[in-house]
Scaffold this motif. Structure first.
Motif, short mmCIF file in Angstrom:
data_model
loop_
_atom_site.label_atom_id
_atom_site.label_comp_id
_atom_site.label_asym_id
_atom_site.label_seq_id
_atom_site.Cartn_x
_atom_site.Cartn_y
_atom_site.Cartn_z
N ARG A 307 1.47 -1.18 0.21
CA ARG A 307 0.03 -0.17 0.20
C ARG A 307 0.84 1.17 0.22
N LYS A 308 2.02 1.39 0.26
CA LYS A 308 2.83 2.26 0.58
C LYS A 308 3.30 2.79 -1.22
N LEU A 310 1.43 2.90 -3.28
CA LEU A 310 -0.14 3.81 -4.11
C LEU A 310 -0.06 4.98 -3.50
N ASP A 312 -2.21 8.38 -4.51
CA ASP A 312 -3.34 8.89 -4.03
C ASP A 312 -4.29 8.28 -3.84
N ASN A 313 -3.83 6.93 -3.43
CA ASN A 313 -4.15 5.65 -3.99
C ASN A 313 -5.43 5.58 -4.95
N LYS A 314 -4.58 5.97 -6.23
CA LYS A 314 -4.61 5.59 -7.87
C LYS A 314 -3.88 5.95 -9.12
N GLN A 329 -1.70 5.73 -14.00
CA GLN A 329 -3.08 5.61 -13.22
C GLN A 329 -3.12 4.33 -13.03
N PRO A 332 -7.23 0.56 -8.24
CA PRO A 332 -7.17 -0.33 -7.14
C PRO A 332 -8.42 -1.17 -7.05
N PHE A 335 -8.25 -2.96 -1.07
CA PHE A 335 -7.03 -3.09 -0.54
C PHE A 335 -6.94 -3.50 1.09
N VAL A 340 -2.61 -3.77 -1.64
CA VAL A 340 -3.47 -3.32 -2.51
C VAL A 340 -3.20 -4.40 -4.02
N ILE A 342 -4.48 -4.15 -7.29
CA ILE A 342 -4.48 -3.13 -7.90
C ILE A 342 -4.77 -3.66 -10.27
#
Length: 371
Positions: A307-308, A310, A312-314, A329, A332, A335, A340, A342
């Motif tokens: 998860r580190k 990623l 801005d979560n996108k 881009q 996801p 989580f 995560v 993707i």
């Protein structure tokens, strides 16, 4: 002449001051530092899209799937049995769990049987005269009547006249009174509905048992059920029949279970949904705490990263042309606690596996080729 000499000396003094001042300034000025351009080294790996199963983690305690709480429906003194009515005692199916003294009740039952026998005996002469066709049937019923056995079923009526005649003599009422007492008499003995173990015993031989009193608990130790709570957002992922990997807290033992039920209601306070898992193993006991990994569904053509990584979560960073850091881009899907899942990356692309401080789109980097 004096004025000329003083003017010349003044000029010389000013010129000397300017000269020495410039010298001091030049000595105090430091040369501008020359910075060597640094290119950061990054760690990458090639993108390989695969089918990734979504695993939901939960925990709970085991409860016997087949369990009964033993209550008394009759009153009496508990009698000693062949097997002690103690916690931990094993019983086979249809074996007597406990027996309550029924001497007084048995006497009442025998009295009602005798009354029924007498009523049928009393109507036989009338049946011989008025209903000779059915006389033989009732005579044979009386011959099969045994005071020490359960009352046989009454003969079926051949006509309404016979039915009215038998009912008018009180035989039907007496018969059903006896059957009712037989049912209650059978409740003085509790038999095991399945092979299992007594886990709780609240009475002992000689104890006066009252109606409605709890006697203990009985379970089937061959199969257990575990209730777990899953976040409501994953409710659509849970499917009945999904396999589940279970383990103890020390991760030293693993078991395989199966989702048998999923509650259709979401808890309004915790926003969780309950799932029930069946598991069988000889080493398991009721009350054991286990952790479950439920396979909810499989994500096709995706990768799992930290998860580190990623942004801005996108977005994620890819290395293009082996030297240019590019922000790409992605989509996801799921989580987890540390990772995560993707989608949206092409195979063989080079993705960062460790974060780079101060990274930006277009940054020049160098790939670390050491394993």
């Amino acid at each position: 002449m004096r004025k000329i000499i003083l003017a010349i000396l003044g000029v010389l003094v000013v010129a000397s001051a300017v000269f020495f001042g410039n010298q001091l300034v030049e000595k105090n000025q430091k040369p501008k530092p020359k910075f060597k351009k640094q290119i950061k080294t990054v760690f990458v790996e090639k993108v390989q899209n695969v089918d990734i199963p979504i695993i939901l983690s939960a925990s709970g305690n085991l409860m016997a799937k087949n369990r009964i709480e033993l209550f008394s429906e009759v009153q009496g003194v508990l009698k000693p049995a062949f097997k002690a009515f103690k916690a931990g005692t094993n019983f086979n199916k249809n074996e007597t769990l406990l027996s309550i003294n029924s001497d007084e009740f048995y006497a009442t039952l025998q009295s009602q049987k005798s009354n029924l026998y007498n009523l049928i005996t009393a109507v036989l002469p009338d049946l011989r005269l008025d209903y000779p066709v059915v006389f033989k049937t009732w005579e044979m019923y009386l011959q099969r009547f045994n005071m020490n056995k359960s009352v046989p079923i009454l003969p079926s009526f051949s006509s309404d006249k016979e039915k009215y005649f038998i009912s008018g003599r009180g035989i039907l009422t007496a018969y059903y009174n006896v059957k009712n007492l037989e049912v209650r008499f059978a409740k003085h003995q509790l038999k095991a509905p399945f092979s299992g173990t007594l886990t709780e015993a609240l009475v002992s031989p000689g104890t006066l048992v009252r109606v409605g009193q709890k006697l203990g608990e009985y379970i089937d130790p061959s199969i257990y059920e575990m209730e777990v709570s899953i976040n409501a957002e994953f409710a659509s992922l849970l499917k009945q029949g999904n396999s589940v990997m279970l383990s103890n807290l020390e991760k030293t033992k693993k078991y395989t279970g199966k989702v048998v039920r999923v509650n259709g209601r979401v808890d309004q306070v915790s926003q969780t949904i309950k799932a029930f898992i069946d598991v069988k193993h000889k080493d398991l006991k009721e009350g054991v705490f286990l952790e479950a990994n439920l396979q909810a569904k499989t994500i096709l053509n995706a990768i799992e990263i930290s998860r580190k990584l990623l942004v801005d979560n996108k977005s994620v960073y890819l290395v293009k042309k082996d030297s240019i850091l590019t922000l790409f881009q992605v989509e996801p899907i799921y989580f987890g606690a540390k990772t995560v899942v993707i989608k949206g990356l092409e195979n063989e692309g080079k993705i960062l596996v460790k974060t780079v401080p101060g990274a930006f789109d277009g940054m020049i980097v160098k790939i670390n080729k050491k394993k």
